[in-house]
Design an enzyme around this catalytic site. Structure first.
Site, PDB file in Angstrom:
ATOM      1  N   CYS A  47       0.830  -1.204   0.000  1.00 17.15           N
ATOM      2  CA  CYS A  47       0.000   0.000   0.000  1.00 17.15           C
ATOM      3  C   CYS A  47       0.868   1.258   0.000  1.00 17.15           C
ATOM      4  CB  CYS A  47      -0.949   0.003   1.202  1.00 17.15           C
ATOM      5  SG  CYS A  47      -0.128  -0.020   2.818  1.00 17.15           S
ATOM      6  N   HIS A 409      -1.857   1.222   7.395  1.00 18.95           N
ATOM      7  CA  HIS A 409      -2.234   1.231   5.982  1.00 18.95           C
ATOM      8  C   HIS A 409      -2.110   2.645   5.425  1.00 18.95           C
ATOM      9  CE1 HIS A 409      -4.172  -0.039   2.298  1.00 18.95           C
ATOM     10  NE2 HIS A 409      -5.147   0.832   2.452  1.00 18.95           N
TER      11      HIS A 409
END
Length: 457
Positions: A47, A409
């Site tokens: 990510c 994330h």
């Protein structure tokens, strides 16, 4: 009979509608997939890569720089140009989602090892910009220089002519990439190089203004100078290169309360002069006998921006260290949609000293959506007004990290092709959001681009 014809016609119409939906995907009002943003497939805790690619794709000046002079593009530059065109939906190979394995492969061929764990988006951005700078330097380096003879700047080109498009759609895990390069996969071990390659020079350390660099749009310079508090002696102005700007969070309450700060205050803190004790001063020691013990004095260090980049990346440094280990601060930073950097430049700083109290920048982030020109020109000359207009930036993207200092994330808020539309991107997920949601996000990386002189005001 007539009813059967009606049923057949209705069935054909329904089939056509379903077929169009399957082929084109849900409509965004344009009626075509061309120009629609593409999501990025997570290749296994990547990510951080996807967030950076989404942010870079939102910077038109950077994308245009990648694509121009295609006859001279090299490995990473060519790869990024193709990948970002797919992300922006401007490539002829339009996709709803895309696996950016080619970017990792290009970095791998240039010696970078990306361990199979959660990595930092800011670190990856520095790796990408450093590598682009090295490719530029290699192309512009004269044949027969000493560094070539010693092999100090050598970058492998054996795979430069290899087709990038063949691997772009494939999904490769980082474990496979690390194994192929002989790297050990340690969690949070950081991106590194598996062989020695000289990095592009960060400190220019020049006594005079540098030549206009032919680097990428994120290249800028900082100016620094020391002034003695005893004799007033000033050192030569030093110019240091930067590609992203890291701003630490202040301790204690901010302008907006506890744990809430304005971007303006962080920038002001960055350029605020600081005292440096016990410095050997050339002025104080000019007439002294060299055999005598040198005089040490207090110096004032003055830091400003010498040359602002076209694309400005601001990194909010959130990690802190204590005896208990590393932790992450969740402070909110209020940032504007339009940012004026003139108050922090070398030229403007000197103007403020000559005419105190005659100039004030109003881009403090206090009114991010204000459409008024961020100027207060009482007593300012045409030169200062022109300097202000040249240094106005527009927000292009915001990278946000959710989680703590050890896991989490990365997502990105980015502008669409139409400046008034903003999108939330999280790997393959893309959805339109309001400007208010963007401005309330906990920014980790802010991407700004210079505006046209009076455009948008």
């Amino acid at each position: 009979m007539e009813s059967e014809k009606i049923l057949v016609a209705a069935g054909l119409t329904a089939a056509a509608v379903v077929g169009a939906f399957v082929f084109w995907g849900p409509s965004t009002g344009s009626g075509s997939r061309k120009g629609r943003l593409a999501g990025l497939v997570n290749l296994g805790r990547t990510c951080f890569l996807n967030a950076i690619l989404h942010a870079l794709a939102a910077c038109p000046h950077f994308v245009q720089w990648l694509e121009k002079d295609s006859s001279r593009v090299t490995s990473l530059r060519c790869t990024l140009a193709t990948v970002l065109s797919v992300v922006n939906g401007t490539n002829k190979s339009v996709q709803d989602s895309f696996a950016p394995a080619a970017v990792i492969n290009a970095l791998k061929r240039l010696g970078w090892v990306i361990p199979a764990g959660e990595q930092d988006a800011h670190e990856l951005l520095n790796v990408i910009l450093t590598t682009l700078d090295e490719e530029i330097q290699k192309m512009s380096r004269k044949a027969g220089c000493l560094s070539d003879a010693l092999g100090m700047n050598e970058i492998e080109d054996s795979d430069d002519n290899e087709s990038e498009l063949s691997s772009m759609g494939s999904v490769m895990s980082l474990n496979e990439i690390c194994r192929s390069t002989g790297a050990l996969s340690f969690r949070n071990s950081g991106i590194r190089r598996n062989r020695w390659i000289s990095r592009s020079c960060r400190a220019l350390q020049m006594s005079g203004p540098p030549l206009q660099p032919s680097g990428h749009p994120f290249t800028g310079t900082l100016t620094s100078q020391l002034r003695c508090t005893d004799c007033g002696y000033k050192t030569a102005v030093r110019y240091d290169k930067f590609e992203s700007l890291s701003l630490p969070l202040p301790n204690g309450a901010g302008d907006l309360g506890w744990g809430r700060h304005k971007l303006h205050q962080l920038l002001t803190n960055f350029v605020t002069p600081e005292v440096v004790p016990d410095v050997h001063c050339e002025g104080c020691n000019r007439d002294r006998d060299p055999a005598d013990h040198p005089v040490l004095s207090r110096q004032i260090k003055i830091l400003n921006f010498g040359k602002l980049p076209i694309c400005l990346c601001i990194h909010i440094s959130r990690n802190t260290w204590s005896p208990n280990g590393m932790s992450k601060r969740q402070d909110y930073i209020q940032f504007p949609m339009r940012l004026s950097m003139s108050a922090y430049t070398f030229i403007q700083a000197h103007y403020q000293k000559k005419v105190p109290g005659t100039y004030m920048s109003t881009s403090e982030g206090g009114s991010p959506l204000s459409s008024s020109t961020p100027l207060c020109w009482s007593g300012a000359t045409l030169s200062e007004m022109s300097n202000e207009l040249r240094n106005v930036y527009q927000l292009a993207a915001v990278v946000v990290h959710t989680g703590d200092a050890h896991s989490g994330h990365f997502v990105t808020y980015r502008r669409g092709h139409q400046n008034n539309r903003w999108f939330y991107t999280s790997d393959v997920e893309i959805k339109e959001v309001s400007v208010d949601e963007v401005l309330q996000s906990t920014a980790y990386l802010l991407f700004y681009e210079k505006s046209s002189l009076m455009g948008g005001f």
